[in-house]
Design a protein around this motif. Structure first.
Motif, short mmCIF file in Angstrom:
data_model
loop_
_atom_site.label_atom_id
_atom_site.label_comp_id
_atom_site.label_asym_id
_atom_site.label_seq_id
_atom_site.Cartn_x
_atom_site.Cartn_y
_atom_site.Cartn_z
N MET A 1 14.65 1.69 -7.71
CA MET A 1 13.24 1.80 -8.01
C MET A 1 12.53 2.38 -6.79
SD MET A 1 11.00 0.96 -10.45
CE MET A 1 11.98 -0.17 -11.37
N VAL A 2 11.67 3.35 -7.01
CA VAL A 2 10.88 3.95 -5.95
C VAL A 2 9.41 3.75 -6.32
CG1 VAL A 2 10.32 6.08 -4.70
CG2 VAL A 2 12.67 5.66 -5.45
N PHE A 3 8.61 3.38 -5.33
CA PHE A 3 7.19 3.19 -5.52
C PHE A 3 6.46 4.41 -4.99
CE2 PHE A 3 8.95 -1.11 -4.82
CZ PHE A 3 8.70 -1.63 -6.08
N TYR A 4 5.59 4.98 -5.82
CA TYR A 4 4.82 6.17 -5.45
C TYR A 4 3.35 5.80 -5.32
CZ TYR A 4 8.98 8.81 -6.68
OH TYR A 4 10.26 9.29 -6.73
N PHE A 5 2.70 6.39 -4.33
CA PHE A 5 1.29 6.13 -4.06
C PHE A 5 0.58 7.46 -3.89
CE2 PHE A 5 3.93 2.83 -2.33
CZ PHE A 5 3.32 1.64 -2.69
N LYS A 6 -0.71 7.48 -4.17
CA LYS A 6 -1.53 8.66 -3.93
C LYS A 6 -2.34 8.44 -2.67
CE LYS A 6 -0.72 11.61 -7.13
NZ LYS A 6 -0.12 12.86 -6.75
N ALA A 7 -2.30 9.42 -1.79
CA ALA A 7 -3.08 9.35 -0.55
C ALA A 7 -4.57 9.46 -0.87
CB ALA A 7 -2.67 10.49 0.37
N ARG A 8 -5.38 9.14 0.12
CA ARG A 8 -6.83 9.23 -0.05
C ARG A 8 -7.21 10.62 -0.57
NH1 ARG A 8 -9.09 7.61 5.49
NH2 ARG A 8 -7.39 6.15 5.39
N PRO A 9 -8.13 10.68 -1.53
CA PRO A 9 -8.47 11.96 -2.18
C PRO A 9 -8.90 13.05 -1.19
CG PRO A 9 -9.46 10.13 -3.37
CD PRO A 9 -8.86 9.56 -2.12
N GLU A 10 -9.66 12.69 -0.18
CA GLU A 10 -10.13 13.71 0.76
C GLU A 10 -9.00 14.31 1.60
OE1 GLU A 10 -10.97 9.69 2.79
OE2 GLU A 10 -11.10 10.50 0.76
N ALA A 11 -7.85 13.66 1.62
CA ALA A 11 -6.70 14.17 2.38
C ALA A 11 -6.01 15.31 1.65
CB ALA A 11 -5.70 13.05 2.66
N GLY A 12 -6.20 15.37 0.33
CA GLY A 12 -5.52 16.37 -0.49
C GLY A 12 -4.51 15.72 -1.41
N ASP A 13 -3.75 16.54 -2.09
CA ASP A 13 -2.80 16.04 -3.09
C ASP A 13 -1.45 15.76 -2.43
OD1 ASP A 13 -1.75 15.28 -5.51
OD2 ASP A 13 -1.24 17.32 -6.11
N TYR A 14 -1.33 14.57 -1.87
CA TYR A 14 -0.10 14.17 -1.20
C TYR A 14 0.47 12.93 -1.88
CZ TYR A 14 -1.27 17.30 2.62
OH TYR A 14 -1.56 18.40 3.36
N THR A 15 1.78 12.87 -1.92
CA THR A 15 2.46 11.69 -2.46
C THR A 15 3.11 10.94 -1.31
OG1 THR A 15 2.89 12.80 -4.55
CG2 THR A 15 4.26 10.90 -4.04
N ILE A 16 2.91 9.64 -1.35
CA ILE A 16 3.53 8.72 -0.40
C ILE A 16 4.48 7.87 -1.22
CG2 ILE A 16 3.11 6.87 1.26
CD1 ILE A 16 0.20 7.99 1.49
N PHE A 17 5.67 7.62 -0.73
CA PHE A 17 6.61 6.83 -1.52
C PHE A 17 7.50 5.98 -0.63
CE2 PHE A 17 8.26 11.06 -0.87
CZ PHE A 17 9.60 10.92 -0.58
N MET A 18 8.07 4.94 -1.24
CA MET A 18 8.99 4.05 -0.52
C MET A 18 9.96 3.43 -1.50
SD MET A 18 6.62 0.81 0.48
CE MET A 18 6.03 -0.33 -0.75
N GLY A 19 11.11 3.04 -0.98
CA GLY A 19 12.13 2.41 -1.80
C GLY A 19 11.87 0.94 -1.99
N LEU A 20 12.45 0.38 -3.04
CA LEU A 20 12.33 -1.04 -3.36
C LEU A 20 13.02 -1.91 -2.31
CD1 LEU A 20 11.76 -3.39 -5.41
CD2 LEU A 20 13.98 -2.84 -6.43
N ASP A 21 14.18 -1.45 -1.84
CA ASP A 21 14.97 -2.26 -0.91
C ASP A 21 15.84 -1.35 -0.04
OD1 ASP A 21 17.12 -1.41 -2.52
OD2 ASP A 21 17.14 -3.27 -3.67
N LYS A 22 16.70 -1.95 0.77
CA LYS A 22 17.50 -1.16 1.71
C LYS A 22 18.48 -0.23 1.00
CE LYS A 22 20.79 -4.90 2.68
NZ LYS A 22 21.32 -5.75 3.75
N TYR A 23 18.90 -0.60 -0.21
CA TYR A 23 19.84 0.25 -0.95
C TYR A 23 19.12 1.50 -1.47
CZ TYR A 23 22.63 -3.88 -0.46
OH TYR A 23 23.31 -4.94 0.09
N GLU A 24 17.90 1.30 -1.92
CA GLU A 24 17.09 2.44 -2.36
C GLU A 24 16.73 3.31 -1.16
OE1 GLU A 24 16.05 4.65 -5.34
OE2 GLU A 24 16.57 2.57 -5.78
N ASN A 25 16.47 2.68 -0.02
CA ASN A 25 16.19 3.44 1.20
C ASN A 25 17.37 4.33 1.55
OD1 ASN A 25 13.64 2.36 1.59
ND2 ASN A 25 14.39 0.70 2.88
N GLU A 26 18.56 3.83 1.33
CA GLU A 26 19.77 4.60 1.61
C GLU A 26 19.78 5.90 0.79
OE1 GLU A 26 23.08 4.72 4.05
OE2 GLU A 26 21.54 3.18 4.02
#
Length: 182
Positions: A1-26
């Motif tokens: 599972m990966v979690f996706y986030f939207k950066a602040r609107p004034e920053a532009g259209d950027y995606t920030i994401f992170m893994g659920l756990d160390k295995y997803e990080n791998e």
């Protein structure tokens, strides 16, 4: 599972994401993109947070606001880091991450420590963390397939550029011959 986030609107259209756990990080470490910037709380356990830049952008193009969004998200997703003030968040291009067989799951090093940057987070700013969490979307992407698709598209683009370059050279040589014939 990966979690996706939207950066602040004034920053532009950027995606920030992170893994659920160390295995997803791998998986994220293994199948990252050249445009990815990796964030982590320095010397503490934390989530691996990534910022995907636009093609052609570098770590120097990250605005202060965008940097703060990523650093706050890392801090908020660190058990130790979330409890203390004045922590350092390190960040570096994905291509600088180094993974060796002897490392634990989710653990990374760096090819070049001079490419690692640090930003100090004095305290957690709940406004930022709450805004990011409101944009949070969970997905189960096929990271390998995404990476392979990007690689294939880049190969097609490189081949097209080589064809165009060859045609330019042929056209130039043809013009040169015509000039000699005159």
């Amino acid at each position: 599972m990966v979690f996706y986030f939207k950066a602040r609107p004034e920053a532009g259209d950027y995606t920030i994401f992170m893994g659920l756990d160390k295995y997803e990080n791998e998986e994220l470490i293994k199948y990252g993109f050249p445009e990815d910037i990796w964030f982590h709380v320095d010397k503490m356990s934390s989530a691996h947070v990534y910022l995907r830049l636009q093609k052609g952008q570098t770590i120097d193009d990250i605005s202060e606001g965008l940097l703060e969004d990523c650093a706050q998200l890392v801090k908020a997703n660190s058990i130790q880091g979330n409890k203390v003030n004045n922590i350092d968040v390190v960040y570096t291009p994905w291509s600088n991450l180094k993974k060796t067989p002897s490392m634990d799951v989710g653990q990374v090093g760096f090819h070049n420590s001079k490419m690692v940057r640090t930003v100090r987070m004095e305290k957690r700013i709940n406004e930022i963390v709450n805004r990011l969490n409101r944009t949070k979307v969970e997905r189960k992407p096929d990271l390998k397939a995404e990476r392979e698709a990007v690689n294939a598209a880049e190969r097609v683009e490189r081949k097209q550029q080589l064809r165009e370059k060859k045609n330019d050279v042929r056209n130039w040589k043809g013009l040169k011959r015509k000039d000699k014939q005159r």
